[in-house]
Design a protein around this motif. Structure first.
Motif, PDB file in Angstrom:
ATOM      1  N   GLY A   1       3.438  -1.127  -6.766  1.00  0.00           N
ATOM      2  CA  GLY A   1       2.864  -1.615  -5.520  1.00  0.00           C
ATOM      3  C   GLY A   1       1.380  -1.889  -5.635  1.00  0.00           C
ATOM      4  O   GLY A   1       0.887  -2.951  -5.245  1.00  0.00           O
ATOM      5  N   ARG A   2       0.646  -0.929  -6.198  1.00  0.00           N
ATOM      6  CA  ARG A   2      -0.802  -1.066  -6.278  1.00  0.00           C
ATOM      7  C   ARG A   2      -1.236  -2.212  -7.194  1.00  0.00           C
ATOM      8  O   ARG A   2      -2.162  -2.966  -6.879  1.00  0.00           O
ATOM      9  CB  ARG A   2      -1.429   0.231  -6.781  1.00  0.00           C
ATOM     10  N   ASP A   3      -0.505  -2.342  -8.324  1.00  0.00           N
ATOM     11  CA  ASP A   3      -0.828  -3.432  -9.247  1.00  0.00           C
ATOM     12  C   ASP A   3      -0.650  -4.787  -8.569  1.00  0.00           C
ATOM     13  O   ASP A   3      -1.435  -5.702  -8.756  1.00  0.00           O
ATOM     14  CB  ASP A   3       0.062  -3.372 -10.498  1.00  0.00           C
ATOM     15  N   MET A   4       0.408  -4.870  -7.779  1.00  0.00           N
ATOM     16  CA  MET A   4       0.717  -6.141  -7.122  1.00  0.00           C
ATOM     17  C   MET A   4      -0.386  -6.536  -6.153  1.00  0.00           C
ATOM     18  O   MET A   4      -0.695  -7.707  -5.999  1.00  0.00           O
ATOM     19  CB  MET A   4       2.023  -6.005  -6.339  1.00  0.00           C
ATOM     20  N   LEU A   5      -0.974  -5.516  -5.512  1.00  0.00           N
ATOM     21  CA  LEU A   5      -2.049  -5.809  -4.555  1.00  0.00           C
ATOM     22  C   LEU A   5      -3.192  -6.554  -5.226  1.00  0.00           C
ATOM     23  O   LEU A   5      -3.919  -7.310  -4.587  1.00  0.00           O
ATOM     24  CB  LEU A   5      -2.580  -4.499  -3.950  1.00  0.00           C
ATOM     25  N   ASN A   6      -3.363  -6.281  -6.541  1.00  0.00           N
ATOM     26  CA  ASN A   6      -4.468  -6.916  -7.252  1.00  0.00           C
ATOM     27  C   ASN A   6      -4.050  -8.140  -8.061  1.00  0.00           C
ATOM     28  O   ASN A   6      -4.875  -8.754  -8.715  1.00  0.00           O
ATOM     29  CB  ASN A   6      -5.120  -5.899  -8.200  1.00  0.00           C
TER      30      ASN A   6
ATOM     31  N   ALA B   1       0.820  -1.220   0.000  1.00  0.00           N
ATOM     32  CA  ALA B   1       0.000   0.000   0.000  1.00  0.00           C
ATOM     33  C   ALA B   1       0.847   1.260   0.000  1.00  0.00           C
ATOM     34  O   ALA B   1       0.442   2.285  -0.549  1.00  0.00           O
ATOM     35  CB  ALA B   1      -0.953  -0.014   1.194  1.00  0.00           C
ATOM     36  N   ILE B   2       2.035   1.212   0.604  1.00  0.00           N
ATOM     37  CA  ILE B   2       2.854   2.435   0.614  1.00  0.00           C
ATOM     38  C   ILE B   2       3.980   2.385  -0.419  1.00  0.00           C
ATOM     39  O   ILE B   2       4.614   3.403  -0.682  1.00  0.00           O
ATOM     40  CB  ILE B   2       3.468   2.728   2.014  1.00  0.00           C
ATOM     41  N   ALA B   3       4.221   1.206  -1.018  1.00  0.00           N
ATOM     42  CA  ALA B   3       5.371   1.089  -1.917  1.00  0.00           C
ATOM     43  C   ALA B   3       5.030   1.601  -3.311  1.00  0.00           C
ATOM     44  O   ALA B   3       3.937   1.382  -3.820  1.00  0.00           O
ATOM     45  CB  ALA B   3       5.823  -0.364  -1.994  1.00  0.00           C
ATOM     46  N   ASP B   4       5.989   2.313  -3.932  1.00  0.00           N
ATOM     47  CA  ASP B   4       5.811   2.694  -5.327  1.00  0.00           C
ATOM     48  C   ASP B   4       5.961   1.466  -6.208  1.00  0.00           C
ATOM     49  O   ASP B   4       5.181   1.232  -7.110  1.00  0.00           O
ATOM     50  CB  ASP B   4       6.857   3.736  -5.729  1.00  0.00           C
ATOM     51  N   ARG B   5       7.032   0.724  -5.935  1.00  0.00           N
ATOM     52  CA  ARG B   5       7.265  -0.476  -6.712  1.00  0.00           C
ATOM     53  C   ARG B   5       7.649  -1.599  -5.772  1.00  0.00           C
ATOM     54  O   ARG B   5       8.060  -1.362  -4.637  1.00  0.00           O
ATOM     55  CB  ARG B   5       8.390  -0.248  -7.730  1.00  0.00           C
ATOM     56  N   ALA B   6       7.489  -2.834  -6.280  1.00  0.00           N
ATOM     57  CA  ALA B   6       7.835  -3.971  -5.434  1.00  0.00           C
ATOM     58  C   ALA B   6       8.433  -5.082  -6.276  1.00  0.00           C
ATOM     59  O   ALA B   6       8.161  -5.184  -7.479  1.00  0.00           O
ATOM     60  CB  ALA B   6       6.599  -4.480  -4.701  1.00  0.00           C
TER      61      ALA B   6
END
Lengths: 234, 308
Positions: free
Chosen positions: A218-223, A199-204
């Motif tokens: 980060g957000r894409d990975m959450l999904n 949630a806070i990461a730009d990239r992962a």
């Protein structure tokens, strides 16, 4: 800014990292996620020179780090907030902070930086003469972060900062990490608390058994279905 | 009644004066133990070497042993650094089936030093004929109406005071300077210290030098009140070891208290059991500490601090 290129790291004969590559750009929060034993902490320990890669390179602004002695790294602007905090438990809060600013320009600015850390963590200021081993878990984590900031790093690396903390404190720690980035620092974070980290990461980057298997926002990975199934328990 | 109290107090005073010097020896060993995680079993032999240095400085150049405090400890600091850098460090790098082969190395260094001393200086007992050796102060000189009479030997008192001053200087160094803090940090968490930019290898070298300088200072303080022979080293290595165990491994305050405790206990044994029994008393303390207080005095202090 921070670039890791094809590093292979061994513990004795056992290979732990296989051709790991990734980079962190200025002002980013980059997360490394993965299961226990995937090699996340090993990656951080290699960047900060506690371990040597057998091959590959680690560079900061183009300057190679893997050939430097670990005690010189801090002067280049890399701080490592280690797993399980690793405070100097028989020293006071203030002495622990002093230890964070032993070298380079940070030493000259010790007093100002300390005041900055105390304004970020007022609770540490109240306890500045207390032995750090007697602090609560949350306070100890704050001190470990504060100690990292004392070196005036450009890049600050966090290893499991939320480990063993009460849920309310976990939120607080993540808020602080966001604030540290807003103040112009670059952040590399390793976490098992995947949801809050993404949630806070730009990239992962996802690390699985010593290899980078996925990279993304980060957000894409959450999904992402795989991440959801493997790390978010959905 | 007064006579008994007098004997007791006199014994206590002698014990504390001896204990102050023991503390200085113990601190040196405990510092090295804390940073290197090894017992330095050549500690007493280093003191023996320092005492010979002080002896020859007096004999050849007439330098008072208290004045040689400015010369001998710095020399032994360099000697200790050399031992760490050229002998212990290479052994640290060797993977071996013995986990503590550095400890065995220190035993070897001790043997070499002791035998070299025997070779060069013979095993004769020596002492320095300083003019003030038998000067004594009496309590009634200072306090006319004192109900008890106590005597204070001048060199013992001076040595004790200097030991206190040196201990305070060490405390200041460890508590207030960056190098001192780095030494403590290395002892507490080597990897974390490295992450803070501490040159851990260099700290090891400095610490061994510092431990050697401290025990050398103790040697200079002992020589006006003690005699000197090559085998004295192993005796004091044992004493330092007992103090370190008694104090709680690696704790400086523990070593100070352990030293004082051992001094008093030995002095009491000598008075109430018999002159020759002091070394036996030492081992009673040693075994008792291992059995009843495995963490040493330091564990008591810690328990109080954490309120357990």
């Amino acid at each position: 800014m921070l670039e890791i290129k094809n590093i292979n790291v061994f513990y004795g004969d056992l290979q732990v990292l296989w051709d790991v590559s990734f980079q962190v750009e200025p002002g980013e929060i980059v997360a490394l996620i993965g299961a226990n034993g995937a090699g996340k902490s090993t990656t951080l320990r290699t960047i900060s020179g506690l371990l040597r890669p057998k091959s590959g390179e680690v560079t900061l602004d183009g300057q190679p780090l893997h050939s430097l002695e670990p005690y010189d790294l801090i002067t280049l602007g890399i701080a490592h907030v280690p797993e399980a905090r690793r405070l100097f438990v028989e020293m006071t809060v203030e002495e622990n902070l002093d230890m964070g600013s032993l070298r380079g320009p940070a030493k000259l600015k010790r007093k100002e930086t300390k005041e900055m850390v105390f304004s970020l963590f007022p609770r540490l200021s109240e306890r500045r003469r207390q032995q750090s081993g007697t602090l609560s878990g949350g306070e100890q984590q704050m001190l470990a972060i504060g100690r990292g900031l004392m070196g005036l790093p450009k890049v600050i690396m966090f290893d499991e900062p939320s480990l063993g903390l009460a849920p309310i404190l976990v939120g607080e720690i993540f808020e602080i990490i966001k604030r540290i980035r807003e103040e112009g620092k670059t952040v590399l974070i390793v976490e098992q608390n995947v949801r809050q980290t993404l949630a806070i990461a730009d990239r992962a980057y996802v690390l699985e058994t010593g290899k980078v298997t996925m990279a993304g926002k980060g957000r894409d990975m959450l999904n992402d279905e795989h991440v959801k199934a493997a790390y978010l328990g959905v | 009644m007064w006579v008994q109290a007098e004997v007791f107090l006199q014994t206590l005073v002698s014990g504390l004066l001896l204990g102050g010097l023991y503390a200085l020896i113990g601190i040196g060993m405990t510092l090295i133990l804390g940073v290197m995680k090894i017992i330095n079993l050549t500690h007493g032999q280093l003191m023996m070497v320092a005492m010979y240095l002080a002896f020859w400085l007096f004999t050849l150049f007439g330098i008072d042993p208290y004045l040689s405090l400015l010369i001998v400890p710095p020399l032994m600091f360099a000697f200790g650094m050399g031992i760490q850098k050229f002998l212990v460090n290479p052994v640290l790098r060797v993977e071996s089936i013995l986990p503590h082969n550095q400890v065995i190395l220190t035993v070897g260094i001790g043997m070499v030093l002791q035998n070299l001393a025997t070779l060069f200086f013979t095993s004769d007992y020596r002492s320095i004929p300083v003019g003030y050796a038998s000067t004594v102060w009496y309590l009634t000189d200072l306090w006319r109406d004192s109900p008890v009479e106590l005597s204070f030997s001048l060199p013992w008192v001076v040595s004790f005071m200097l030991a206190v001053v040196i201990t305070l200087m060490l405390w200041f160094f460890l508590a207030k300077t960056d190098t001192g803090k780095s030494i403590r940090a290395t002892a507490q968490d080597r990897d974390a210290a490295m992450l803070m930019g501490v040159h851990v290898g260099w700290m090891r070298v400095i610490t061994f030098g510092l431990g050697s300088a401290l025990v050398a200072a103790a040697g200079c303080l002992f020589i006006p009140i003690y005699y000197l022979f090559p085998a004295l080293g192993s005796q004091f290595t044992l004493i330092a070891f007992v103090i370190t165990i008694l104090g709680g491994l690696g704790s400086t305050i523990g070593a100070i208290l352990g030293g004082l405790l051992l001094g008093v206990f030995e002095s009491m044994t000598a008075t109430y059991v018999g002159m020759g029994w002091a070394p036996a008393g030492r081992f009673v303390v040693f075994v008792a500490a291992l059995v009843f207080l495995p963490g040493g005095v330091a564990s008591l202090l810690k328990r109080r601090k954490l309120g357990k």
